[in-house]
Structures are given as C-alpha cells and as structure tokens.
Design a protein around this motif. Structure first.
Motif, PDB file in Angstrom:
ATOM      1  N   CYS A 170       0.829  -1.211   0.000  1.00 32.48           N
ATOM      2  CA  CYS A 170       0.000   0.000   0.000  1.00 32.48           C
ATOM      3  C   CYS A 170       0.864   1.262   0.000  1.00 32.48           C
ATOM      4  N   GLY A 190      -0.091   4.825  -0.952  1.00 32.93           N
ATOM      5  CA  GLY A 190      -0.925   4.998   0.231  1.00 32.93           C
ATOM      6  C   GLY A 190      -0.328   6.018   1.181  1.00 32.93           C
ATOM      7  N   GLU A 191      -1.179   6.728   1.910  1.00 30.62           N
ATOM      8  CA  GLU A 191      -0.737   7.771   2.824  1.00 30.62           C
ATOM      9  C   GLU A 191      -0.528   7.198   4.229  1.00 30.62           C
ATOM     10  N   ALA A 215      -3.208   8.241   6.953  1.00 29.04           N
ATOM     11  CA  ALA A 215      -4.509   7.564   6.883  1.00 29.04           C
ATOM     12  C   ALA A 215      -4.375   6.084   7.220  1.00 29.04           C
ATOM     13  N   MET A 216      -3.260   5.473   6.845  1.00 28.96           N
ATOM     14  CA  MET A 216      -3.043   4.066   7.172  1.00 28.96           C
ATOM     15  C   MET A 216      -2.893   3.867   8.675  1.00 28.96           C
ATOM     16  N   GLU A 225      -6.115   4.184  10.434  1.00 31.82           N
ATOM     17  CA  GLU A 225      -6.943   2.984  10.260  1.00 31.82           C
ATOM     18  C   GLU A 225      -6.506   1.884  11.220  1.00 31.82           C
ATOM     19  N   THR A 263     -10.543   8.897  10.994  1.00 30.14           N
ATOM     20  CA  THR A 263      -9.832   9.489   9.863  1.00 30.14           C
ATOM     21  C   THR A 263      -9.087   8.458   9.033  1.00 30.14           C
ATOM     22  N   GLY A 264      -9.190   7.200   9.404  1.00 30.43           N
ATOM     23  CA  GLY A 264      -8.514   6.144   8.665  1.00 30.43           C
ATOM     24  C   GLY A 264      -9.140   5.912   7.306  1.00 30.43           C
ATOM     25  N   TYR A 265      -8.441   5.170   6.458  1.00 32.79           N
ATOM     26  CA  TYR A 265      -8.917   4.913   5.102  1.00 32.79           C
ATOM     27  C   TYR A 265     -10.326   4.334   5.059  1.00 32.79           C
ATOM     28  N   CYS A 266     -10.644   3.479   6.006  1.00 34.17           N
ATOM     29  CA  CYS A 266     -11.973   2.861   6.033  1.00 34.17           C
ATOM     30  C   CYS A 266     -12.753   3.297   7.263  1.00 34.17           C
ATOM     31  N   ILE A 318      -6.995  -2.382   4.379  1.00 31.23           N
ATOM     32  CA  ILE A 318      -6.754  -1.028   3.885  1.00 31.23           C
ATOM     33  C   ILE A 318      -6.968  -0.959   2.379  1.00 31.23           C
ATOM     34  N   ASP A 340      -7.403   2.056  -1.028  1.00 28.72           N
ATOM     35  CA  ASP A 340      -7.371   3.439  -1.523  1.00 28.72           C
ATOM     36  C   ASP A 340      -7.533   3.387  -3.039  1.00 28.72           C
TER      37      ASP A 340
END
Length: 305
Positions: A57, A62-63, A66-67, A70, A76-79, A88, A90
């Motif tokens: 990721c 992937g950031e 955000a990861m 999560e 504020t996580g990806y999901c 995860i 994106d």
C-alpha cells in the motif's frame, strides 16, 4: 523501502505497548518486493494485497497518516477505522484492498485486469500474494482465465518461506511457485526478492509485456519475514540461526550499497514521517459506534447485509 520499514517498526511498537487494537502482521524483511514492483506501475494501475500488505500500500502511494489512523481505529482512517490493518484500501491510488482471506485478492486483481483491458488505456493489475495462496483453487482458476483471455495482470508471489507456521517445503508439491506458470502457457520467473534492483527489472519486463497486450506473467520473489506470522508469535517453528542468516541479507542494506552517503538521511526522514503519522493519528477521534452501519448494503425492507 525505508518508509515501509519505519511504518511497520512504529506499528509493531504500538502493538507491543497495547496502544494498537486487534492483530498485526508485518512484512519487515520483505520491503524490496513491494518497492521493486510498484516502482514500475502507474498511479492508475491496480493492485490487490494480503493480510501482510502495509508495504504494498505504501509503495503504491498509500498515505501513512490515513493508514496509521486505520490501524488505530480512528475515524480518519482509510476505512473510517472499521477495518484495521488487514483491509486497507485506496481506490484513488489504485489500491483495491488488502484482504484477510488467503488468496482472495487474486480474483479481484483479475477483475481489475479485465476492466483495464476493456478500457483499452494500457492499464495493468498486480496481484500480490504469499506462497500459501498457491494451494488455493482460486490461484489456478485465475491463472487459467488470465491466460485464456490474455489479461494485463502480473501475479506476484512473495515467497517468504512460511505459510503461517508451516515451512513451504512441506506445504507445496512443486519445488518452485514459478513452475505453476508453464501449464497455463504464461511466463514464469523466480527472482531474489531481497534484491530491489532484480525485483524491479523482472517486474518491469512483466508489466511492460502486459501493458503491450502480451498477457499475464507469474513472478516468484524469494524473501523472508523477520517477525513471526503475527506480532506476539512465539515462533517455535524456526530457529534463531535461520532468522539471523536472512537478516544478514537485509534488503535495505543491500540497496544502500548503490546509494553511498544517502541512506542515513533517507532513514531519518522516514522515522520522522512515521512518528508524525502516529502522533497525528492518536490525536484523532475513535470511530464512533453509530458509524458501524455506514457503507453497509440494505436489503428491501431495511435488513442489513
């Protein structure tokens, strides 16, 4: 590769301190595979990954912020903090998702390759999976269909020598995962998965071939996970000498030989980035209980599915 290493070192420390809920599977020692393959992909190319997917990721765009959010169950996580480490995704970065089910990402990548072929824009899909997935029927079904339709997909096996707690020597009948390509009439190759340049060269060839309409390929990357199957795994199934031997071939140190004078600054920057990601994520609100039904399909009549 430094960013992957430092992200997972930080996550492992959070788990050990009791600040990270759930479970955690890290890919420390396998960074060259993720970096080498994703370096030849476009942002609109697609990947699927596994329960051990942080590296893929990150390498695909992937950031970390955000990861990490999560992993920590933050809104504020990806999901939205509902999936944790093993799911995860994106789509904007071409990451169709990690997956806790062995081999389950392979047919999803196959679907991505089918869509890419229909769009006709030269897109490619990559399915990352471990050698344990090779014993799943969906691996063979996907290779067959990809070969039959000449889909633009590269199947990348991270052979890290152990299927959970079981050595690959007593798990697979074939000596090499790459040998499974021949029955389907597609190219299969084995590469040193701890050599970032070798992985990149092999991936570059396979991805270019797929992008130009040549169809699928199977790439087996020989590597090793330094940590156990999960964080907290007592690892009674292997001895310390074996682990030490593989650590001596650290993929980051091997790559450092071609980057004289640069790696210390790279490592320092990666540590700061991941420390900042942890600090920011821990300050974020936890996922609210009433968000549990968000993004869940409802059947006629209102029943959840």
């Amino acid at each position: 590769m430094a960013r992957i290493r430092q992200f997972e070192v930080a996550a492992a420390k959070l788990m050990a301190s009791g600040r990270l809920p759930g479970t955690l599977h890290v890919s420390i020692g396998q960074e060259a595979v993720a970096a080498g393959v994703c370096d030849v992909l476009r942002r609109d190319d697609l990947i699927t990954t596994t329960h051990r997917g942080h590296g893929h990721c990150l390498a695909k765009g992937g950031e970390p912020r955000a990861m990490m959010a999560e992993l920590l169950g933050r809104s504020t996580g990806y999901c939205g903090g509902r999936s944790g480490s093993m799911h995860i995704a994106d789509p904007a970065a071409g990451i169709l998702g990690a997956n806790a089910i062995v081999g389950a990402g392979i047919p999803i990548a196959l679907g991505g390759a089918f869509a890419a072929a229909r769009k006709g824009r030269g897109g490619v899909a990559v399915a990352f999976f471990g050698e344990g997935a090779v014993a799943q029927g969906v691996f063979h079904e996907s290779l067959n269909l990809a070969a039959l339709w000449k889909l633009p997909i590269v199947f990348v096996c991270e052979n890290n020598q152990y299927v959970e707690l079981t050595p690959v020597s007593v798990h697979l009948a074939a000596k090499h995962v790459a040998d499974h390509a021949a029955p389907y009439g597609i190219p299969g190759s084995q590469v040193d998965g701890n050599d970032a340049h070798a992985v990149r060269d092999a991936a570059d060839e396979a991805v270019a071939r797929a992008r130009e309409g040549g169809g699928p390929a199977l790439l087996e990357c020989l590597t090793y996970r330094w940590h156990g199957h999960f964080e907290g795994d007592p690892q009674k199934y292997r001895d310390a000498a074996e682990v030490a031997e593989w650590k001596a071939g650290d993929p980051l140190n091997r790559l450092a030989a071609s980057l004289p004078g640069e790696t210390e600054a790279i490592d320092d920057e990666a540590r700061r980035e991941m420390a900042d990601a942890v600090t920011a994520a821990e300050a974020d609100p936890l996922a609210a209980p009433d968000s549990v039904t968000a993004h869940v399909y409802r059947l006629p009549g209102g029943a959840l599915r």
